[in-house]
Design a protein around this motif. Structure first.
Motif, PDB file in Angstrom:
ATOM      1  N   PRO A  60      91.275  53.555  52.773  1.00 25.23           N
ATOM      2  CA  PRO A  60      90.373  51.180  53.073  1.00 25.23           C
ATOM      3  C   PRO A  60      91.055  51.199  51.567  1.00 25.23           C
ATOM      4  CG  PRO A  60      88.516  53.436  53.701  1.00 25.23           C
ATOM      5  CD  PRO A  60      90.173  54.425  53.028  1.00 25.23           C
ATOM      6  N   SER A  61      91.129  49.711  51.702  1.00 19.16           N
ATOM      7  CA  SER A  61      92.431  49.102  50.322  1.00 19.16           C
ATOM      8  C   SER A  61      90.871  49.105  49.884  1.00 19.16           C
ATOM      9  CB  SER A  61      91.423  47.672  50.985  1.00 19.16           C
ATOM     10  OG  SER A  61      91.800  47.059  49.963  1.00 19.16           O
ATOM     11  N   ARG A  62      90.779  49.482  48.759  1.00 19.91           N
ATOM     12  CA  ARG A  62      90.042  49.693  47.404  1.00 19.91           C
ATOM     13  C   ARG A  62      89.277  47.924  46.770  1.00 19.91           C
ATOM     14  NH1 ARG A  62      92.121  52.453  42.813  1.00 19.91           N
ATOM     15  NH2 ARG A  62      90.529  51.264  41.444  1.00 19.91           N
ATOM     16  N   PHE A  63      90.266  47.016  47.083  1.00 19.01           N
ATOM     17  CA  PHE A  63      89.433  45.838  47.133  1.00 19.01           C
ATOM     18  C   PHE A  63      88.583  44.502  48.243  1.00 19.01           C
ATOM     19  CE2 PHE A  63      93.301  47.821  44.284  1.00 19.01           C
ATOM     20  CZ  PHE A  63      92.258  47.939  43.195  1.00 19.01           C
ATOM     21  N   VAL A  64      88.334  44.267  47.920  1.00 16.39           N
ATOM     22  CA  VAL A  64      87.430  43.538  49.008  1.00 16.39           C
ATOM     23  C   VAL A  64      87.725  41.638  47.906  1.00 16.39           C
ATOM     24  CG1 VAL A  64      86.550  44.617  50.232  1.00 16.39           C
ATOM     25  CG2 VAL A  64      85.806  43.688  48.208  1.00 16.39           C
ATOM     26  N   ILE A  65      87.718  40.571  48.515  1.00 15.59           N
ATOM     27  CA  ILE A  65      87.403  39.052  47.952  1.00 15.59           C
ATOM     28  C   ILE A  65      86.304  39.043  48.178  1.00 15.59           C
ATOM     29  CG2 ILE A  65      89.520  38.894  46.815  1.00 15.59           C
ATOM     30  CD1 ILE A  65      89.305  36.925  49.206  1.00 15.59           C
ATOM     31  N   ALA A  66      85.170  38.316  47.543  1.00 12.57           N
ATOM     32  CA  ALA A  66      84.050  37.728  48.070  1.00 12.57           C
ATOM     33  C   ALA A  66      83.062  36.512  47.397  1.00 12.57           C
ATOM     34  CB  ALA A  66      82.448  38.212  47.996  1.00 12.57           C
ATOM     35  N   CYS A  67      82.855  35.346  47.838  1.00 10.33           N
ATOM     36  CA  CYS A  67      82.186  33.868  46.661  1.00 10.33           C
ATOM     37  C   CYS A  67      81.264  34.107  47.032  1.00 10.33           C
ATOM     38  CB  CYS A  67      82.957  33.172  47.620  1.00 10.33           C
ATOM     39  SG  CYS A  67      81.702  32.200  49.251  1.00 10.33           S
ATOM     40  N   GLU A  68      80.450  33.418  46.221  1.00 14.24           N
ATOM     41  CA  GLU A  68      78.658  33.076  46.105  1.00 14.24           C
ATOM     42  C   GLU A  68      77.803  32.549  47.181  1.00 14.24           C
ATOM     43  OE1 GLU A  68      77.687  31.312  42.508  1.00 14.24           O
ATOM     44  OE2 GLU A  68      79.240  32.846  41.087  1.00 14.24           O
ATOM     45  N   ALA A  69      78.538  31.917  48.301  1.00 13.38           N
ATOM     46  CA  ALA A  69      77.871  32.030  49.647  1.00 13.38           C
ATOM     47  C   ALA A  69      78.032  32.933  50.125  1.00 13.38           C
ATOM     48  CB  ALA A  69      78.900  30.392  50.124  1.00 13.38           C
ATOM     49  N   GLY A  70      77.940  33.970  49.855  1.00 14.13           N
ATOM     50  CA  GLY A  70      77.943  35.380  50.861  1.00 14.13           C
ATOM     51  C   GLY A  70      79.143  35.855  52.051  1.00 14.13           C
ATOM     52  N   HIS A  71      80.498  35.080  51.630  1.00  8.71           N
ATOM     53  CA  HIS A  71      81.172  35.783  52.443  1.00  8.71           C
ATOM     54  C   HIS A  71      82.292  36.547  51.795  1.00  8.71           C
ATOM     55  CE1 HIS A  71      81.320  30.834  53.265  1.00  8.71           C
ATOM     56  NE2 HIS A  71      80.277  31.645  54.652  1.00  8.71           N
ATOM     57  N   LEU A  72      82.911  37.258  53.406  1.00  8.00           N
ATOM     58  CA  LEU A  72      84.031  38.547  52.734  1.00  8.00           C
ATOM     59  C   LEU A  72      85.324  38.449  53.628  1.00  8.00           C
ATOM     60  CD1 LEU A  72      82.968  41.097  50.991  1.00  8.00           C
ATOM     61  CD2 LEU A  72      82.319  42.314  52.627  1.00  8.00           C
ATOM     62  N   ASP A  73      86.088  38.942  52.926  1.00  7.10           N
ATOM     63  CA  ASP A  73      87.314  38.514  52.546  1.00  7.10           C
ATOM     64  C   ASP A  73      88.392  39.650  52.806  1.00  7.10           C
ATOM     65  OD1 ASP A  73      89.146  37.606  55.057  1.00  7.10           O
ATOM     66  OD2 ASP A  73      89.458  35.876  53.962  1.00  7.10           O
ATOM     67  N   GLU A  74      89.432  39.725  52.876  1.00  9.51           N
ATOM     68  CA  GLU A  74      90.543  40.718  52.663  1.00  9.51           C
ATOM     69  C   GLU A  74      91.324  40.485  51.351  1.00  9.51           C
ATOM     70  OE1 GLU A  74      91.184  43.533  54.573  1.00  9.51           O
ATOM     71  OE2 GLU A  74      90.054  43.757  55.873  1.00  9.51           O
ATOM     72  N   PHE A  75      91.396  41.244  50.701  1.00 12.85           N
ATOM     73  CA  PHE A  75      92.054  41.159  49.840  1.00 12.85           C
ATOM     74  C   PHE A  75      93.992  40.269  49.803  1.00 12.85           C
ATOM     75  CE2 PHE A  75      94.894  41.260  46.301  1.00 12.85           C
ATOM     76  CZ  PHE A  75      94.236  40.796  44.461  1.00 12.85           C
ATOM     77  N   PRO A  76      94.258  39.130  49.286  1.00 10.56           N
ATOM     78  CA  PRO A  76      95.444  39.239  49.706  1.00 10.56           C
ATOM     79  C   PRO A  76      96.652  39.786  49.379  1.00 10.56           C
ATOM     80  CG  PRO A  76      94.601  37.717  48.038  1.00 10.56           C
ATOM     81  CD  PRO A  76      93.477  38.711  48.579  1.00 10.56           C
ATOM     82  N   TYR A  77      96.715  40.389  49.308  1.00 11.80           N
ATOM     83  CA  TYR A  77      97.555  41.619  49.246  1.00 11.80           C
ATOM     84  C   TYR A  77      98.932  40.738  49.648  1.00 11.80           C
ATOM     85  CZ  TYR A  77      94.973  45.633  48.559  1.00 11.80           C
ATOM     86  OH  TYR A  77      93.833  46.355  48.308  1.00 11.80           O
ATOM     87  N   TRP A  78      99.716  39.749  50.222  1.00 11.94           N
ATOM     88  CA  TRP A  78     100.860  39.737  50.490  1.00 11.94           C
ATOM     89  C   TRP A  78     101.015  37.870  49.606  1.00 11.94           C
ATOM     90  CZ3 TRP A  78     102.923  34.737  51.639  1.00 11.94           C
ATOM     91  CH2 TRP A  78     104.322  35.462  51.889  1.00 11.94           C
ATOM     92  N   HIS A  79      99.802  37.030  49.168  1.00 11.51           N
ATOM     93  CA  HIS A  79      99.886  36.316  48.259  1.00 11.51           C
ATOM     94  C   HIS A  79      99.998  36.796  46.196  1.00 11.51           C
ATOM     95  CE1 HIS A  79      97.776  34.272  51.559  1.00 11.51           C
ATOM     96  NE2 HIS A  79      98.448  33.455  51.215  1.00 11.51           N
ATOM     97  N   TRP A  80      99.485  38.080  46.183  1.00 14.51           N
ATOM     98  CA  TRP A  80      99.433  38.777  45.159  1.00 14.51           C
ATOM     99  C   TRP A  80     100.934  39.084  44.834  1.00 14.51           C
ATOM    100  CZ3 TRP A  80      96.901  37.781  41.175  1.00 14.51           C
ATOM    101  CH2 TRP A  80      96.556  39.161  40.481  1.00 14.51           C
ATOM    102  N   VAL A  81     101.450  39.820  45.581  1.00 15.64           N
ATOM    103  CA  VAL A  81     103.059  40.633  45.376  1.00 15.64           C
ATOM    104  C   VAL A  81     104.246  38.794  45.152  1.00 15.64           C
ATOM    105  CG1 VAL A  81     103.992  41.223  47.668  1.00 15.64           C
ATOM    106  CG2 VAL A  81     104.523  42.444  45.802  1.00 15.64           C
ATOM    107  N   HIS A  82     103.700  37.795  46.617  1.00 12.75           N
ATOM    108  CA  HIS A  82     104.544  37.407  46.425  1.00 12.75           C
ATOM    109  C   HIS A  82     104.646  35.843  45.462  1.00 12.75           C
ATOM    110  CE1 HIS A  82     105.825  39.512  50.555  1.00 12.75           C
ATOM    111  NE2 HIS A  82     106.833  38.936  50.409  1.00 12.75           N
ATOM    112  N   ARG A  83     103.080  36.059  44.231  1.00 12.48           N
ATOM    113  CA  ARG A  83     103.044  35.264  43.811  1.00 12.48           C
ATOM    114  C   ARG A  83     104.451  34.259  42.979  1.00 12.48           C
ATOM    115  NH1 ARG A  83     100.901  39.122  41.466  1.00 12.48           N
ATOM    116  NH2 ARG A  83     101.197  39.353  38.460  1.00 12.48           N
ATOM    117  N   ALA A  84     105.027  35.318  42.791  1.00  9.45           N
ATOM    118  CA  ALA A  84     106.337  34.777  42.289  1.00  9.45           C
ATOM    119  C   ALA A  84     107.450  33.967  42.622  1.00  9.45           C
ATOM    120  CB  ALA A  84     107.004  35.663  41.350  1.00  9.45           C
TER     121      ALA A  84
END
Length: 617
Positions: A139-163
């Motif tokens: 399983p993915s080692r990384f997740v993303i969350a916000c202070e409102a309590g929401h939880l989501d997948e880490f955006p790998y596609w955006h991370w690798v294509h950010r350039a």
């Protein structure tokens, strides 16, 4: 390929759908479902990862025999529910239990290094392996969350294509396949490399944990709540999410509320009325109450009318006084105030029934030996019951956040119950001399140290609040900080003498203008909490020796002089002279997450010994 034939729905012997026999993924202790692995938390089972599902429908699929109801009227009223339920305790023959959903969905294969959604690997039913390599998926080692309590997948596609400057609308449209590998050069994020077969340069995960890392990519929280299922729509959010390790404690923190069972609620006689209090509270006369009971129970009530009237009078005594609206904080304060009164008064043998769950007695020894220490009113709590309920949970911030807007709900719909656990044990209650405490609190140096803690605590709360103008005042008064630190040093001392480890003891503080008490009690959820080792420490002679020894031990810390001379310590500077080498406790023992502590208010400082309440001993 020929499609499989249509499957006919099986039915039971009575023509009904059969009971679910879901795949069992693992087991945790019942108490962990409240404190560690509650709704919305991530649970690692072998090489798989799951999020604990919400409580929608749990009232039906939790087996009543494995998940019995428990009652604590005072706490139920505070939280606006009718009753509580223990999380299911299952065995090998159980058909159901606490349900989970697979999360994160993104997995990687250690053989082919592909990074895909779990179902895209086409694993065999009931297994989590790559359909091509047959290696266990990670399983993915990384997740993303916000202070409102929401939880989501880490955006790998955006991370690798950010350039490339690709926006969020083009996610996954490059036609390539993501890959994840480790260079093996180190264990840092720089060695975790993400690439795409579309040809963009390979990038590392370094920098992904920066506070603004996802904001710089133009990403905002989507408001997803995977613990509630895919049928529940995402909430409108727009906060900036943060990257977290899947196993980080910041991913899930419980919001727990608790209450002691005190007379007249502590013998279980009021339990049959749990679902009828809303109607009974609206009635005033005995005749109306009697009529309501006959209608509710379709005949004779299991609780006599006189007892019901006594329960209603006791409940009204805990109503907040004054013209201000009865907010949650005011109701919680009224609950504590009533517990404080009962702990002071105790209950003698004449008041006890066979089912009494609260026994509080005056010690046999002479309490005057405690007067030189500024301690008074010791009580031996030989039997107590505490109910701890999971109200909600938070992410990123601590659960004592001052605004309820940051609390994530346990279900998509309103519930008439909450998951909870019972703690039965023993304890020692003591108070500080009010006159001596007031005189000490007025000292300029004492007030100045408490004000530094209060200012830092207010600053932290305002930073976490969605509306800083509505932040309640900090409880960091000289009285509060002193009682809190005293409770910590007593727990450390009793962990050496009473036979319980520090993590098995817990504090309960009663601190305001009219209260100055500390209850230290066993915090175990089984019979080991009532062996008598702690309550024996409450006899005045032994208690006096314990306080003297605890204060002497607090005079020196292995981190001195840095610890005692610290201008600020702890989260956001919310402590002064306090560290893990002297007064901090395991998180299971402290009500306030190891903040609002100052050892100097107990023993003084080298420059000003008189600032300590116990400086004379």
């Amino acid at each position: 390929m020929t499609p499989p034939p249509a499957r006919r729905r099986r039915t039971g012997t009575a023509g009904q759908a059969p009971a679910h026999n879901l795949l069992r993924r693992g087991a945790v202790r019942r108490s962990q479902m409240i404190t560690t692995y509650g709704v919305g938390s991530l649970v690692a089972v072998d090489h798989e990862s799951f999020v604990v599902s919400g409580l929608d429908g749990a009232a039906e699929h939790w087996n009543p025999d494995e998940s019995p109801r428990i009652y604590e009227r005072r706490l139920a009223r505070l939280l606006g529910v009718q009753h509580f339920r223990l999380p299911p305790a299952s065995d090998d023959n159980s058909k159901d239990g606490v349900r989970v959903r697979r999360f994160p969905i993104m997995h990687s294969c250690p053989e082919c290094n592909e990074l895909r959604r779990h179902r895209d690997f086409t694993p065999p039913p009931g297994r989590s392996v790559c359909g091509t390599c047959e290696a266990d998926l990670v399983p993915s080692r990384f997740v993303i969350a916000c202070e409102a309590g929401h939880l989501d997948e880490f955006p790998y596609w955006h991370w690798v294509h950010r350039a490339t400057g690709a926006g969020a609308t083009t996610a996954g449209q490059c036609g390539g396949t993501l890959k994840l590998r480790s260079s093996g050069r180190s264990s840092s994020l720089r060695s975790i490399l993400v690439s795409c077969t579309c040809g963009v340069p390979e990038v590392s995960m370094e920098g992904s944990f920066r506070k603004s890392a996802l904001k710089d990519l133009g990403l905002r929280c989507r408001g997803t709540r995977p613990w509630l299922g895919t049928s529940v729509p995402a909430q409108s959010c727009g906060l900036s999410p943060r990257t977290l390790q899947r196993g980080s404690s910041a991913v899930w923190q419980p919001v727990l509320k608790s209450a002691l069972s005190i007379p007249p609620w502590s013998d279980g006689r009021a339990d049959p009325l749990a679902e009828h209090w809303d109607e009974l509270r609206k009635l005033s006369s005995r005749e109306e109450v009697e009529m309501c009971l006959k209608f509710a129970f379709k005949g004779e009530s299991p609780v006599p009318v006189d007892e019901v009237m006594a329960f209603l009078d006791a409940e009204r005594e805990e109503d907040p006084t004054g013209d201000e609206p009865p907010t949650f904080d005011r109701r919680d304060h009224a609950l504590r105030n009533k517990e404080y009164e009962r702990l002071r008064a105790g209950n003698d043998e004449r008041e006890r029934s066979r089912d009494e769950q609260f026994i509080c007695e005056t010690p046999l020894g002479d309490p005057t030996v405690l007067h030189p220490l500024g301690v008074t009113g010791p009580m031996l709590v030989k039997k107590l019951r505490e109910v701890r309920a999971l109200k909600a949970f938070t992410r990123l911030a601590d659960p004592d956040s001052p605004t309820e807007g940051r609390e994530a709900a346990l279900s998509a719909s309103e519930l008439t119950w909450l998951p909870a656990m019972e703690v039965r044990g023993e304890g020692v209650f003591l108070r500080l001399d009010a006159d001596r405490l007031d005189a000490w609190s007025r000292a300029t140096a004492v007030a100045a140290r408490a004000e530094r803690i209060r200012t830092a605590h207010m600053r932290v709360m305002e930073q976490r609040a969605t509306d800083p103008s509505r932040v309640p005042p900090s409880p960091a008064t000289p009285r509060m900080v002193l009682l809190h630190t005293l409770a910590h040093v007593l727990i450390n001392e009793w962990s050496l003498d009473a036979g319980y480890p520090a993590a098995a003891l817990r504090e309960r503080l009663y601190a305001d203008d009219n209260m100055a008490g500390v209850l230290v009690y066993t915090a175990t959820s089984d019979s080991a909490g009532s062996l008598g080792g702690l309550v024996a420490q409450g006899e005045p002679d032994r208690l006096a020796r314990t306080i003297r020894s605890a204060v002497r031990r607090a005079e020196w810390c292995s981190s001195d002089p840095l610890c005692v001379e610290a201008e600020a310590s702890g989260t956001g500077g919310t402590n002064l002279a306090a560290c893990h080498a002297c007064v901090m406790l395991p998180e299971t023992s402290c009500e306030h997450n190891n903040v609002l502590l100052d050892r100097a208010l107990l023993v003084g400082t080298p420059d000003d010994p008189d600032v300590g309440f116990f400086a004379n001993i």
